[in-house]
Design an enzyme around this catalytic site. Structure first.
Site, PDB file in Angstrom:
ATOM      1  N   ALA A  10      55.902   4.799  26.630  1.00 25.29           N
ATOM      2  CA  ALA A  10      56.740   5.801  27.301  1.00 25.29           C
ATOM      3  C   ALA A  10      58.140   5.719  26.702  1.00 25.29           C
ATOM      4  O   ALA A  10      58.638   4.626  26.426  1.00 25.29           O
ATOM      5  CB  ALA A  10      56.796   5.556  28.805  1.00 25.29           C
ATOM      6  N   ALA A  13      62.013   7.396  27.311  1.00 23.94           N
ATOM      7  CA  ALA A  13      62.900   8.240  28.123  1.00 23.94           C
ATOM      8  C   ALA A  13      64.283   8.290  27.493  1.00 23.94           C
ATOM      9  O   ALA A  13      64.487   7.853  26.366  1.00 23.94           O
ATOM     10  CB  ALA A  13      62.942   7.710  29.553  1.00 23.94           C
ATOM     11  N   SER A  14      65.240   8.802  28.239  1.00 20.70           N
ATOM     12  CA  SER A  14      66.568   9.038  27.681  1.00 20.70           C
ATOM     13  C   SER A  14      67.333   7.755  27.421  1.00 20.70           C
ATOM     14  O   SER A  14      68.182   7.711  26.532  1.00 20.70           O
ATOM     15  CB  SER A  14      67.375   9.924  28.633  1.00 20.70           C
ATOM     16  OG  SER A  14      67.433   9.334  29.919  1.00 20.70           O
ATOM     17  N   ALA A  38      65.731   4.307  27.671  1.00 24.06           N
ATOM     18  CA  ALA A  38      64.924   3.172  27.205  1.00 24.06           C
ATOM     19  C   ALA A  38      63.504   3.625  26.914  1.00 24.06           C
ATOM     20  O   ALA A  38      63.121   4.763  27.194  1.00 24.06           O
ATOM     21  CB  ALA A  38      64.925   2.071  28.267  1.00 24.06           C
ATOM     22  N   GLN A  39      62.729   2.716  26.347  1.00 22.55           N
ATOM     23  CA  GLN A  39      61.308   2.947  26.174  1.00 22.55           C
ATOM     24  C   GLN A  39      60.552   1.681  26.552  1.00 22.55           C
ATOM     25  O   GLN A  39      61.121   0.598  26.644  1.00 22.55           O
ATOM     26  CB  GLN A  39      60.971   3.379  24.754  1.00 22.55           C
ATOM     27  CG  GLN A  39      61.203   2.365  23.668  1.00 22.55           C
ATOM     28  CD  GLN A  39      60.993   2.970  22.276  1.00 22.55           C
ATOM     29  OE1 GLN A  39      61.279   4.141  22.026  1.00 22.55           O
ATOM     30  NE2 GLN A  39      60.471   2.176  21.355  1.00 22.55           N
ATOM     31  N   LYS A  80      60.584  -3.266  28.793  1.00 22.07           N
ATOM     32  CA  LYS A  80      61.479  -2.116  28.731  1.00 22.07           C
ATOM     33  C   LYS A  80      62.672  -2.486  27.852  1.00 22.07           C
ATOM     34  O   LYS A  80      63.322  -3.514  28.066  1.00 22.07           O
ATOM     35  CB  LYS A  80      61.949  -1.746  30.144  1.00 22.07           C
ATOM     36  CG  LYS A  80      62.743  -0.456  30.226  1.00 22.07           C
ATOM     37  CD  LYS A  80      62.980  -0.086  31.694  1.00 22.07           C
ATOM     38  CE  LYS A  80      63.666   1.265  31.828  1.00 22.07           C
ATOM     39  NZ  LYS A  80      63.832   1.657  33.256  1.00 22.07           N
ATOM     40  N   ASP A  92      63.313   7.842  43.234  1.00 23.78           N
ATOM     41  CA  ASP A  92      62.639   8.605  42.175  1.00 23.78           C
ATOM     42  C   ASP A  92      61.130   8.451  42.317  1.00 23.78           C
ATOM     43  O   ASP A  92      60.423   8.122  41.360  1.00 23.78           O
ATOM     44  CB  ASP A  92      63.111   8.092  40.810  1.00 23.78           C
ATOM     45  CG  ASP A  92      62.928   9.122  39.704  1.00 23.78           C
ATOM     46  OD1 ASP A  92      62.786  10.320  40.024  1.00 23.78           O
ATOM     47  OD2 ASP A  92      62.922   8.741  38.521  1.00 23.78           O
TER      48      ASP A  92
END
Length: 511
Positions: free
Chosen positions: A133, A135-136, A138-139, A155, A290
């Protein structure tokens, strides 16, 4: 720094919004006054050619934010929690800005891990996977611990992401100050405070130790709760830019076919996810803000697994009691009491009429209770409630907006599992239990005990504190410094924009 040097960056932002068609969408969603709308479009249109094109397959707003980079994507995600600012439709579009960025190279991820943890990746992990995955900020990579073989999720922050965010946040502050200058009516929505809220969220996410701490606190709160579990943090393999946690095996909560195939009861899961959220918000005052399907799984034992703790909500004890009384009053259809709670909490100015406010609340509640049970929405109720309180002078309260947005998301998750769910019926026992514990005789006795303890602690100093307060109130007010006129500020801002435009054209010709 938040000075006029940000103008060039903002012109590029405006050019991208104009080029992708997002400018008009955003202005409509914000219900921008003609002066703001005209000024921004007038400035951006000549530089449209400088803007990024983005992906034409995306809606205009998400297309523009994705093209502008990680900080803008994250800002879009945060704005998706503020439908009061951008409207429901645009907020829904921005909620899809999850895990949409291409991953950075695995070699960079390994280099960051080695620098943070002080050892080669191969010495700590086996089966280190490509990003699962991205994202803006981290991955995430999947791996196994070298010594035990346990599956873990790692992460890793994007390289250079801290500086990139700092530069863009400064530009956001500058833009908010210009908007407040040009549109005094926008100050009710507190643009600068919205950016400050965004900055606080982002700065927390840029230190993964804080996210690990949030996960740890959340885990301590829910210890003993049935039907929920969290992946444990590996503190010895975590740092500011790297976080390692237990790998969460389970069925995605958004995949009903897989849930059915695994033999899970979707009606039970729908009730559980809603009641868990209400418990966290009311009982603990600390909730996962979230809770969409991408952050939830169903374990083989039917527990709901919650992960990704970058955005958390906090509500103080007094606000929780107020919120619970409001919900309970609507459940009981006691609109007079709901109105009184708003006045007692100071949410509505005391010069307004409480009886008139109660009648306005009845106009909100009765149509909802007249609906079929499967259509009743607590999120919609809170949305309508905020509209009414706004008319009666209540200012935006960020913590309640975040709570309302999360409630809407959780309701959506629950309805995706069970479209016939009765939200009130599921919520009622949780709210009633909290009311008994927080507002019953035992709670009153505990509050009195805390008050007496504070008075005992400060007792010897009370006379001095009272005397100081009286003397301060009796002192003459300091002389006021004449404020800078708005016209002067406007001329300075327009001059800065013109200078930035000239510089931008010059840079374009030189390039």
């Amino acid at each position: 720094m938040r000075g006029p040097h940000n103008i060039i960056r903002l012109i590029r932002t405006g050019a991208t919004l104009e080029r992708t068609g997002a400018m008009a969408v955003v202005m409509d969603a914000l219900d921008a006054p003609p002066l703001v709308r005209g000024t921004l479009r007038f400035i951006a249109w000549p530089f449209k050619w400088l803007g990024a094109k983005g992906d034409p397959a995306m809606p205009p707003a998400t297309r523009a934010l994705t093209a502008l980079g990680p900080a803008y994507i994250k800002f879009g995600q945060i704005l998706s929690t503020r439908p009061d600012l951008v409207g429901g439709e645009l907020a829904a579009q921005m909620r899809v800005l999850q895990d949409k960025l291409p991953p950075f190279p695995i070699a960079d991820a390994k280099a960051s891990i080695e620098a943070e943890l002080g050892a080669p990746v191969e010495a700590m992990f086996d089966d280190f996977s490509p990003a699962v995955a991205a994202a803006s900020i981290a991955q995430v990579h999947k791996a196994r611990l070298k010594d035990t073989g346990e599956a873990v999720a790692i992460k890793v922050l994007r390289p250079g992401i801290e500086r990139a965010f700092r530069v863009d946040i400064d530009a956001f502050y500058f833009a908010a100050s210009i908007i407040e200058l040009l549109s005094p009516s926008s100050r009710r929505l507190h643009p600068t405070e919205v950016i400050a809220h965004f900055e606080g969220v982002v700065m927390g996410e840029l230190d993964l130790r804080l996210e690990a701490s949030s996960a740890s606190e959340f885990e301590a709160n829910i210890k003993g709760d049935e039907g929920v579990q969290l992946p444990s943090i590996k503190w010895d393999l975590s740092s500011r830019r790297v976080m390692t946690m237990e790998w969460a095996d389970g069925v995605p909560l958004g995949d009903n076919d897989a849930i059915d195939a695994a033999g899970h009861d979707r009606i039970l899961l729908g009730d559980r996810v809603l009641q868990l959220f209400l418990n966290h918000a009311l009982r603990d005052g600390y909730f996962h803000a979230d809770m969409h399907q991408g952050n939830l799984k169903v374990a083989p034992n039917a527990n709901i697994i919650i992960y990704d703790f970058g955005i958390m909500g906090h509500i103080d004890e007094y606000t929780r009691r107020v919120y619970a009384e409001i919900l309970y009053g609507f459940i009981k259809r006691d609109y007079q009491r709901v109105a009184e709670v708003h006045f007692e909490a100071g949410y509505v100015p005391p010069d307004r009429d409480v009886d008139e406010f109660a009648r306005a609340l009845r106009a909100v509640g009765e149509p909802i209770f007249g609906m079929d049970a499967s259509r009743i929405s607590m999120g919609s109720l809170l949305s309508y409630l905020f509209e009414v309180t706004e008319r009666f002078g209540m200012e935006t309260r960020t913590e309640l907006i975040l709570l309302q947005r999360t409630m809407v998301v959780v309701e959506g998750v629950a309805r995706s599992l069970n479209p016939q769910i009765n939200i009130w019926q599921v919520a009622k026992p949780v709210v009633e239990d909290y009311i008994r514990q927080a507002l019953g005789p035992r709670a009153v006795a505990q509050s009195l005990g805390k008050t007496l303890a504070v008075l005992a602690r400060f007792g010897p100093r009370l006379p001095q504190l009272v005397e100081t307060a009286i003397m301060r109130s009796a002192a003459p007010p300091p002389a006021e410094i004449p404020p800078l006129r708005r016209r002067d500020l406007a001329l300075w801002g327009v001059g800065g924009i013109a200078l930035g435009a000239v510089l931008t054209i010059a840079i374009g010709h030189l390039g």
